[in-house]
Write a protein that holds these residues in place. Structure first.
Motif, PDB file in Angstrom:
ATOM      1  N   GLY A 240      43.626  34.041  46.752  1.00 20.65           N
ATOM      2  CA  GLY A 240      44.263  34.004  48.064  1.00 20.65           C
ATOM      3  C   GLY A 240      43.211  33.792  49.132  1.00 20.65           C
ATOM      4  N   ASP A 241      43.559  33.073  50.177  1.00 21.04           N
ATOM      5  CA  ASP A 241      42.633  32.806  51.287  1.00 21.04           C
ATOM      6  C   ASP A 241      41.308  32.246  50.795  1.00 21.04           C
ATOM      7  OD1 ASP A 241      44.579  33.852  52.956  1.00 21.04           O
ATOM      8  OD2 ASP A 241      43.756  35.893  52.794  1.00 21.04           O
ATOM      9  N   GLY A 242      41.391  31.414  49.806  1.00 23.74           N
ATOM     10  CA  GLY A 242      40.170  30.763  49.327  1.00 23.74           C
ATOM     11  C   GLY A 242      39.284  31.653  48.487  1.00 23.74           C
ATOM     12  N   LYS A 243      39.750  32.873  48.235  1.00 25.39           N
ATOM     13  CA  LYS A 243      38.922  33.783  47.443  1.00 25.39           C
ATOM     14  C   LYS A 243      39.625  34.185  46.152  1.00 25.39           C
ATOM     15  CE  LYS A 243      36.541  35.657  51.414  1.00 25.39           C
ATOM     16  NZ  LYS A 243      35.122  35.551  51.429  1.00 25.39           N
ATOM     17  N   LEU A 244      38.800  34.331  45.135  1.00 30.67           N
ATOM     18  CA  LEU A 244      39.328  34.661  43.807  1.00 30.67           C
ATOM     19  C   LEU A 244      38.718  35.968  43.324  1.00 30.67           C
ATOM     20  CD1 LEU A 244      40.903  33.545  41.221  1.00 30.67           C
ATOM     21  CD2 LEU A 244      38.662  32.732  40.475  1.00 30.67           C
ATOM     22  N   THR A 245      39.572  36.869  42.868  1.00 32.31           N
ATOM     23  CA  THR A 245      39.083  38.117  42.266  1.00 32.31           C
ATOM     24  C   THR A 245      39.537  38.149  40.808  1.00 32.31           C
ATOM     25  OG1 THR A 245      39.330  39.214  44.398  1.00 32.31           O
ATOM     26  CG2 THR A 245      39.050  40.627  42.470  1.00 32.31           C
ATOM     27  N   VAL A 246      38.615  38.498  39.923  1.00 31.68           N
ATOM     28  CA  VAL A 246      38.942  38.535  38.490  1.00 31.68           C
ATOM     29  C   VAL A 246      38.552  39.895  37.919  1.00 31.68           C
ATOM     30  CG1 VAL A 246      38.615  37.412  36.252  1.00 31.68           C
ATOM     31  CG2 VAL A 246      38.388  36.061  38.355  1.00 31.68           C
ATOM     32  N   TRP A 247      39.520  40.570  37.307  1.00 32.12           N
ATOM     33  CA  TRP A 247      39.242  41.803  36.558  1.00 32.12           C
ATOM     34  C   TRP A 247      39.052  41.396  35.100  1.00 32.12           C
ATOM     35  CZ3 TRP A 247      42.419  41.455  40.714  1.00 32.12           C
ATOM     36  CH2 TRP A 247      42.249  42.379  41.734  1.00 32.12           C
ATOM     37  N   THR A 248      37.938  41.752  34.561  1.00 29.77           N
ATOM     38  CA  THR A 248      37.568  41.170  33.268  1.00 29.77           C
ATOM     39  C   THR A 248      36.739  42.145  32.453  1.00 29.77           C
ATOM     40  OG1 THR A 248      36.087  39.510  32.279  1.00 29.77           O
ATOM     41  CG2 THR A 248      35.668  40.074  34.548  1.00 29.77           C
ATOM     42  N   HIS A 249      36.817  42.017  31.123  1.00 26.77           N
ATOM     43  CA  HIS A 249      35.941  42.830  30.272  1.00 26.77           C
ATOM     44  C   HIS A 249      34.747  42.010  29.781  1.00 26.77           C
ATOM     45  CE1 HIS A 249      38.043  41.397  26.495  1.00 26.77           C
ATOM     46  NE2 HIS A 249      39.028  41.282  27.348  1.00 26.77           N
ATOM     47  N   THR A 250      34.341  41.031  30.547  1.00 21.24           N
ATOM     48  CA  THR A 250      33.126  40.279  30.232  1.00 21.24           C
ATOM     49  C   THR A 250      31.927  41.209  30.108  1.00 21.24           C
ATOM     50  OG1 THR A 250      31.609  38.565  31.019  1.00 21.24           O
ATOM     51  CG2 THR A 250      32.636  39.923  32.687  1.00 21.24           C
ATOM     52  N   GLN A 251      30.900  40.729  29.422  1.00 27.44           N
ATOM     53  CA  GLN A 251      29.654  41.503  29.367  1.00 27.44           C
ATOM     54  C   GLN A 251      28.722  41.148  30.516  1.00 27.44           C
ATOM     55  OE1 GLN A 251      28.965  40.497  25.026  1.00 27.44           O
ATOM     56  NE2 GLN A 251      28.284  42.611  25.014  1.00 27.44           N
ATOM     57  N   GLY A 252      29.081  40.127  31.298  1.00 27.94           N
ATOM     58  CA  GLY A 252      28.181  39.724  32.383  1.00 27.94           C
ATOM     59  C   GLY A 252      28.946  39.228  33.593  1.00 27.94           C
ATOM     60  N   VAL A 253      29.315  40.149  34.482  1.00 26.71           N
ATOM     61  CA  VAL A 253      30.170  39.754  35.611  1.00 26.71           C
ATOM     62  C   VAL A 253      29.509  38.697  36.496  1.00 26.71           C
ATOM     63  CG1 VAL A 253      31.663  41.787  35.796  1.00 26.71           C
ATOM     64  CG2 VAL A 253      29.411  41.833  36.875  1.00 26.71           C
ATOM     65  N   PHE A 254      28.205  38.797  36.689  1.00 20.77           N
ATOM     66  CA  PHE A 254      27.553  37.847  37.614  1.00 20.77           C
ATOM     67  C   PHE A 254      27.490  36.443  37.015  1.00 20.77           C
ATOM     68  CE2 PHE A 254      26.327  41.942  39.226  1.00 20.77           C
ATOM     69  CZ  PHE A 254      26.332  41.764  40.599  1.00 20.77           C
ATOM     70  N   PHE A 255      27.169  36.374  35.737  1.00 20.09           N
ATOM     71  CA  PHE A 255      27.142  35.063  35.085  1.00 20.09           C
ATOM     72  C   PHE A 255      28.541  34.466  34.998  1.00 20.09           C
ATOM     73  CE2 PHE A 255      23.153  36.860  33.372  1.00 20.09           C
ATOM     74  CZ  PHE A 255      22.297  35.856  33.787  1.00 20.09           C
ATOM     75  N   LEU A 256      29.514  35.323  34.732  1.00 23.25           N
ATOM     76  CA  LEU A 256      30.888  34.831  34.656  1.00 23.25           C
ATOM     77  C   LEU A 256      31.341  34.333  36.029  1.00 23.25           C
ATOM     78  CD1 LEU A 256      33.559  34.397  33.133  1.00 23.25           C
ATOM     79  CD2 LEU A 256      34.169  36.750  33.702  1.00 23.25           C
ATOM     80  N   ARG A 257      30.974  35.062  37.064  1.00 22.34           N
ATOM     81  CA  ARG A 257      31.309  34.622  38.422  1.00 22.34           C
ATOM     82  C   ARG A 257      30.778  33.214  38.657  1.00 22.34           C
ATOM     83  NH1 ARG A 257      27.794  37.052  43.139  1.00 22.34           N
ATOM     84  NH2 ARG A 257      26.297  35.894  41.879  1.00 22.34           N
ATOM     85  N   ASP A 258      29.512  33.001  38.302  1.00 19.60           N
ATOM     86  CA  ASP A 258      28.909  31.676  38.522  1.00 19.60           C
ATOM     87  C   ASP A 258      29.643  30.608  37.714  1.00 19.60           C
ATOM     88  OD1 ASP A 258      27.159  33.043  40.093  1.00 19.60           O
ATOM     89  OD2 ASP A 258      25.467  32.934  38.691  1.00 19.60           O
ATOM     90  N   ALA A 259      29.993  30.950  36.490  1.00 17.69           N
ATOM     91  CA  ALA A 259      30.643  29.964  35.629  1.00 17.69           C
ATOM     92  C   ALA A 259      32.039  29.616  36.147  1.00 17.69           C
ATOM     93  CB  ALA A 259      30.733  30.500  34.199  1.00 17.69           C
ATOM     94  N   ILE A 260      32.784  30.650  36.557  1.00 13.66           N
ATOM     95  CA  ILE A 260      34.141  30.386  37.056  1.00 13.66           C
ATOM     96  C   ILE A 260      34.079  29.626  38.374  1.00 13.66           C
ATOM     97  CG2 ILE A 260      36.191  31.513  38.032  1.00 13.66           C
ATOM     98  CD1 ILE A 260      36.018  33.571  35.800  1.00 13.66           C
ATOM     99  N   ALA A 261      33.166  30.024  39.248  1.00 13.99           N
ATOM    100  CA  ALA A 261      33.017  29.314  40.521  1.00 13.99           C
ATOM    101  C   ALA A 261      32.679  27.849  40.245  1.00 13.99           C
ATOM    102  CB  ALA A 261      31.942  29.983  41.373  1.00 13.99           C
TER     103      ALA A 261
END
Lengths: 449, 746, 162
Positions: B350-371
């Motif tokens: 929403g409003d150009g922003k995405l929030t993801v609740w996830t059981h990934t082992q690396g939230v920062f790397f996943l953020r970069d990958a999804i972005a």
């Protein structure tokens, strides 16, 4: 039926036993041997014997759940009481370690143990009597070559007078025909090999032929279907009720691999048989299939939708299950749609996928026993590192009436036949044998091999 | 060796140890994605990347503390252990601490929660930050009370001075007080004074898990949530030919069908409706597939034939010395992580922003990958860790997060929950790669190992996101991303060659790593990476050398190892087991021993087993297991036992049962019937874990320490019971039976 | 509309009758304990108790459950007042990730309700349909034994008081 059989059995055997026993029944003990003194085993002979033991399905009865192969102790409920299989490892105290070759062959073909006692015909010597000398000797070499296991079977649980082994002489007098196999020269070698295995060591008729009240196979009705441990052993040959008629290729595949896309997977006692056959020389399996195919074909069903070949119709990663179809209003149909359809219409390849039910002999067959057993118990998970189908049992979810409704729906819908006779009793029986099964199952986890 | 706190420079203080620390100069790309670079600040653990104390610890006006960590709870007990460390150093009761785990908007970036590094990275950082926060509060109290800091005592979040003067943390704390960088030295609590650390504190996450609390991302239900499901292609590289979107869109309860290239998903109000929609969509879809998979009948040969980058990672003396020769080619199949709960994520856009609740082992790397995948700026994507089912490495968690993000973008404003189906988790898992180890060794006339040559073939064990192409959705969407390039993890931690260098003293040895840039099946990180097969192979050959030279396996190991900590775990396991006096209870009995130090850098672990394996059946029944482990300073002894027990049982399952199956086109092991794992009929009769107490030592990762030694001990016990050496995993009953039969023919 | 009795309460269910109980519990009633693991009856994560028997909720459509007594893990106790089986799992710290545990507890509870003197062997046999991937099996078995002991003591206690 069971009670009546027992009473009749007591009367008849008692009468015969009285007159015939003394004349006929006496068998001399065969002197014991010291197995340690035996020379080095003949490896080639023992190897051939190992394969014959698999063809004879020996381990299935001579192994207790969770126990060591051939160490005996399996409880075999018969209409006459419970018999426990014996230890046929070469342990001198509890097994056949003191048996000479002659003693082994006599037991195999005549149903008399080394000490001269008659064996119960749960041991199919009425078939094994056809086994050739060479094969019997090879089997002896094999059994003497395996590791001895010290293990005594519990005593049999049989009522008087059946617990008196002498009475068995009467039974033998009536039903045991000691004949070796004689090849039919009008048939080819493969056919004769197949017949030798099917009628002899393979003892297929022991389950697939009906038995009379005294527990003997009805010679006039060979392969017209029988019972084994609460399961129906389907009619073979012309009486087969399989929706798609069996041919030699399908029989070969099924016996060697335990499943066939147009027929489903082997379950119940047949599962052990195909496990064993998967390990023997494929030419023997082909010969058995060749002979069985020569018994003729059933009529099959004209309108049956055969299974798709190749990988499942649905892409597996998109779902090994199909969407649930719309729910009809009748009870059985609704249960099928909501409970069974997603797997049985998923078209995942056998043996792990659910068979299309139009192809199922359990539904088109002679009695509802197998269908109801599968619905109640399912196919429980096993371990052992090889892929194995799992089907959840629904006995705790579905009531007796619901199972009957489902079985009748499947019968009419997928086999195009009228509703099952005696479905209520079949459900009750399935629940009883299911309980027995789970009782032995929980025992099994305690006893390490 | 990274981030180890040395005991050198320890000075006795008033009830405290002053510990200096140093960092190793390793420069390799690491499995956690952080560290391995030269130290920036000379600070311990993850403090070096995030030196600000209030990035780790915040104290509010009530005197309660909030601890922040960039690591995630994976069921390993991390939350409890970190809180124990913080409570100990802050001198606060556990009940007054709360913990925030990996969240790109709130916590430090600590890379992946992987490689058994969490206590070293985050535990060390929090311990030092907490100790320093405590000192800051004490100094403030000293200033306010006008007394020397050394005259103050701290208990239960209060500072006590002379004359019954006392000040609570809540009174002392001021804005910005902890907004300072950590100092180079910390006054850590002496192990002798521990009240929370080294105690079996009950795990804080278990009560919700055994009572039906909201414990997992699967249990979150934000207002307005939709249920999403995806339709995965049937095989790698399959392209969508045709599908009937309209038919599914007409189904009642289906909110939307999303198609983007080869990516297909459905959205519905209810979960069951989403599943029905997914199944209906799947049935209408046709794909173009290719036969691109190797011949599974001889996987080891197929792997060894692939092009490779070869590196000699170890070379001493003159390999090729003569003696009694032992050689073998060991292999393991592809293994699946096998999380009991298929991966799940919730995403909201929403409003150009995405929030993801996830059981990934690396939230920062996943953020970069999804972005990257969505071509959004990284700052507009927030990834928040929420627990999932145990992952044991890189499972479908990141893929499910990407799927949820794709579907959330199609429905702005609505939270979208996606859970993978069992067959999707199984078929598309980034498997633990299939591997081959070829080992050739000799033992000389003096009974010592004369020669050692180890070669290992493996594809990458590190295909985690970071690059968008590591996510399935990014590979499927119309503007697809290229596959992520294969990453070779370098020594000393290694990837496929992890633990390939023997820890034993061998004068002439050579170890070659054949890195396979091709990836016949999708693969990535799974517990212990190559360590499991390398250790199993090394320990098998060692056992064989001992047997051929008539030496006891344990004595033989001790003869070749000097490291006193290695010797102590070996000796402890052997003596607790009663190795020296072992007696076979039957002809089927086998005893086996295995040892390794995980990565040659982490915890030391030795395992002794007693099994029964009748030669007629080949069925392995494990009677008794004794393990000894040295993990440095213990934070939670029961947590370590739990991890070691679990590692042993999981390794038993890998060793005896598991194998990914496939034909030339598709992965076929898509459920538990096709991929059997250990069930209760195969559990050992007893498992005993002995911990070696190392007060004041650094933390050494423990979660992956047992897998190699346990598998090796079983392999050696099978040899002991049956006389056959097994080489090709899994060691199923059928294979053992066959091997025994072949041998007796011999 | 289907009416189900869950943990002693009567609940009206909007979901279509073919919906497996699992999705009704999780999606409609917001009960977390029963978990989706395979949807095939192969892993046991979804297990609940119906009329005293442990069943897989993932393959049991709600249309079969009208008028029957359903118990989920939530019905055995709460974090503040855990039941004996839950207490035993807490005491033994019998979880790693914990995802399989609710199903394990429900099957064990059904077994002990039926047979408070269940042997170790029958406990293992009963749990055969259940998978744990973390390798927590030894603890799970210890916890069930502990619960069995506690439940036995309680029964004995009640008997002596009577």
């Amino acid at each position: 039926m069971k009670l009546r059989s027992v009473l009749l059995a007591l009367l008849v055997i008692g009468a015969i036993g009285g007159t015939a026993a003394l004349l006929y029944a006496w068998e001399a003990p065969i002197p014991s041997i010291d197995s340690r003194s035996a020379g080095a085993p003949d490896r080639a002979k023992a190897r051939r014997g190992a394969s014959l033991a698999l063809l004879g399905d020996c381990a299935t009865c001579h192994t207790a759940p969770g126990g060591l192969p051939y160490a005996g102790g399996l409880a075999m409920p018969t209409p006459f009481g419970t018999i426990y299989s014996t230890n046929i490892t070469p342990d001198p105290e509890t097994g056949i370690g003191r048996w000479s070759e002659a003693a082994f062959i006599r037991a195999l073909r005549s149903g008399v143990d080394r000490e001269g006692r008659h064996l119960y015909p749960a041991f199919p010597y009425d078939h094994f009597t056809r086994v050739s000398d060479d094969d019997a000797k090879a089997m002896y070499a094999f059994f003497m070559s395996i590791d001895p296991v010290r293990s005594s079977a519990p005593p049999n649980e049989l009522p008087f007078p059946l617990n008196v082994r002498l009475t068995l002489a009467g039974w033998k007098l009536m039903f045991l025909r000691q004949v070796r196999f004689v090849a039919d020269s009008s048939k080819d070698e493969k056919w004769n090999r197949g017949k030798y295995l099917v009628d002899g060591l393979g003892h297929c008729g022991a389950c697939h032929s009906p038995r009379n009240l005294l527990g003997a196979e009805k010679a006039s009705a060979s392969f017209e279907g029988g019972e084994a441990e609460g399961w129906r052993a389907y009619a073979l040959g012309r009486r087969s009720q399989s929706p798609v008629p069996w041919d030699e290729a399908a029989l070969t595949d099924y016996l060697a691999r335990g499943s066939h896309p147009q027929h489903g997977t082997a379950q119940g006692p047949m599962a052990n048989v195909v496990d064993n056959l998967s390990l023997v020389d494929s030419t023997d399996v082909s010969a058995m299939a060749h002979y069985l195919a020569s018994l003729g074909k059933g009529e099959g069903r004209k309108d049956v939708e055969t299974a798709p070949s190749g990988p499942g119709r649905l892409p597996q990663a998109a779902g090994i299950q199909a969407a649930t179809p719309s729910i009809p209003s009748d009870s059985g149909g609704a249960i099928y749609a909501a409970v069974c359809a997603s797997c049985h219409e998923g078209d995942r390849a056998l043996p792990l996928g659910g068979v299309r039910l139009g192809l199922s002999t359990a539904i088109g067959g002679e009695t509802p026993a197998n269908l109801v057993n599968l619905v109640v118990r399912g196919i429980p998970a096993s371990t052992g590192g090889s892929a194995h189908p799992i089907m959840p049992g629904f006995g705790d979810v579905l009531g007796d009436r619901q199972i009957s409704d489902l079985a009748n729906y499947l019968r009419t819908q997928f086999a195009g036949k009228s509703q099952w006779d005696g479905i209520g009793k079949a459900v009750a029986d399935a629940r009883v044998t299911g309980e027995l099964d789970s009782a032995t199952k929980s025992k099994r986890f305690g006893e390490g091999p | 060796m990274t981030h180890a706190v040395s005991r050198r420079g320890v000075l006795a203080g008033a009830g405290a140890l002053i510990i200096a620390f140093r960092l190793s100069g390793a420069h390799a790309q690491t499995e956690t994605g952080t560290g391995g670079k030269p130290s920036k600040h000379g600070l311990p653990g993850s403090l070096d990347d995030t030196p600000r104390i209030d990035a780790w610890i915040r104290i509010d006006a009530s005197g309660a503390a909030t601890i922040l960590t960039g690591k995630a709870e994976l069921g390993q007990g991390l939350k409890t252990a970190l809180l124990q460390v913080a409570a100990e150093e802050l001198k606060l009761p556990l009940a007054r601490l709360s913990l925030i785990t990996a969240d790109t908007a709130r916590t430090p970036n600590e890379g992946y929660t992987a490689a058994s590094h969490s206590m070293q990275d985050s535990g060390t950082a929090i311990r030092h930050a907490a100790a320093q926060a405590r000192e800051i509060l004490r100094d403030e109290a000293a200033r306010r009370l006008g007394v020397p800091a050394t005259s103050l005592q701290i208990r239960n979040g209060e500072v006590f001075g002379p004359n019954r003067m006392r000040l609570g943390y809540g009174e002392l704390v001021r804005d910005q007080m902890l907004t300072v960088d950590a100092q180079q030295t910390s006054h850590l609590t002496s192990p002798a004074d521990f009240v929370v650390m080294n105690q079996p504190v009950p795990r804080i996450d278990i009560p919700a898990k055994v009572t039906g609390g909201a414990a997992y991302v699967q249990d979150l239900r934000p207002e307005g949530m939709l249920h999403g499901r995806v339709v995965r292609p049937p095989s790698y590289g399959a392209t969508l030919r045709d599908c009937d979107v309209a038919q599914v869109e007409q189904m009642g309860g289906i909110v939307k069908v999303v198609r983007d290239g080869n990516f297909l998903g459905v959205l519905a109000d209810r979960e069951w409706t989403a599943i029905q929609g997914m199944r209906t969509l799947a049935a209408t879809t046709t794909w173009i597939e290719q036969q691109a998979l190797p011949d599974s009948a001889d996987l080891p040969a197929a792997l060894m034939k692939l092009p490779s980058h070869d590196t000699t990672i170890h070379d001493t003396g003159n390999p090729g010395e003569p003696g009694i020769l032992v050689e073998g080619t060991f292999s393991r199949p592809y293994l699946t992580h096998g999380s009991i709960g298929p991966s799940c994520a919730i995403a909201q856009f929403g409003d150009g922003k995405l929030t993801v609740w996830t059981h990934t082992q690396g939230v920062f790397f996943l953020r970069d990958a999804i972005a990257g995948m969505l071509r959004m700026p990284a700052e507009n994507v927030r990834c928040i860790h929420a627990e999932g089912s145990g992952c044991y490495g890189h499972n479908g968690a990141d893929d499910a997060a990407a799927d949820a993000a794709m579907l959330a973008l199609a429905m702005p404003g609505r939270p979208v929950r996606v859970q993978l189906m069992r067959e999707q988790e199984h078929a598309w898992d980034p498997f633990g790669p299939g591997m081959v180890v070829k080992l050739r060794a000799t033992v000389g006339g003096d009974g010592a190992i004369a020669d050692w040559r180890h070669e290992v073939w493996s594809q990458s064990h590190m295909m985690r996101p970071g690059p968008p192409g590591a996510l399935i959705a990014a590979r499927l969407k119309a503007d697809a991303f290229p596959p992520a390039p294969p990453v070779a993890l370098a020594q000393p931690e290694g990837g496929g060659d992890r633990n390939a260098i023997p820890l034993y003293e061998i004068p002439n040895s050579k170890v070659v790593s054949h890195f396979l840039p091709d990836m016949p099946l999708r693969g990535s990180s799974m517990r212990s990476l190559g360590g499991y097969l390398n250790v199993l192979s090394i320990e098998s050959v060692l056992d064989e050398l001992a047997a051929r030279s008539g030496q006891d396996p344990v004595t033989f190991r001790l003869r070749h190892i000097e490291d006193p900590r290695a010797r102590e775990v070996i000796e402890t396991a052997a003596s607790r087991f009663g190795w020296a006096g072992r007696v076979k209870r039957s002809e089927s009995t086998g005893f086996g021993f295995g040892f390794a130090r995980y990565k040659n850098l982490e915890a030391w672990c030795a395992v002794a087993v007693e099994i029964e394996v009748p030669r007629q059946s080949g069925v392995v029944r494990v009677r008794r297991i004794v393990a000894a482990v040295d993990t440095g300073q213990v934070v939670n002894p029961d947590g370590i036992r739990n991890q070691i027990e679990g590692g042993i049982l999981q390794s038993m399952s890998w060793t005896l049962f598991e194998r990914v199956t496939f034909d030339r086109t598709r992965v076929t092991s898509v459920d538990w019937s096709a991929y059997p794992i250990m069930r209760f009929d195969s559990v050992p009769e007893s498992v005993e874990v002995r911990l070696i107490d190392r007060p004041g030592d650094a933390f050494y990762g423990v979660a992956e320490a047992a897998q190699g030694p346990a598998g090796a001990a079983i392999a050696n016990a099978i040899r002991d019971a049956t006389g056959v050496r097994m080489y090709e995993l899994p060691f199923t009953a059928a294979r053992i039976k066959r091997a025994v039969a072949v041998r007796s023919e011999g | 509309m289907t009416t189900l009795t869950i943990n002693g309460e009567s609940r009206s269910i909007k979901a279509s009758p073919d919906t497996p109980l699992l999705y009704v519990l999780r999606d409609e009633l917001a009960l977390n304990a029963a978990k989706y693991g395979c949807g095939l009856g192969q892993c046991g994560a979804c297990t609940v108790i119906v009329d005293g028997k442990a069943i897989f909720s993932c393959i049991t459509p709600v249309m079969l459950l009208e008028g029957r007594t359903i118990t989920t893990l939530e019905g055995l106790g709460s974090p503040d007042a855990p039941g004996p089986m839950q207490r035993a799992f807490l005491a033994e710290q019998a979880a790693q990730c914990g995802y399989c545990i609710p199903g394990m507890i429900m099957r064990a509870q059904a077994l002990l309700n039926r047979d408070p003197h269940a042997t170790d062997e029958s406990i293992k046999g009963e749990l055969q349909p259940h998978l744990c991937r973390c390798g927590t099996h030894m603890r799970i078995l210890r916890a069930i034994r502990r619960a069995a002991e506690e439940m036995k003591l309680k029964t004995a206690d009640a008997r002596t008081r009577r």
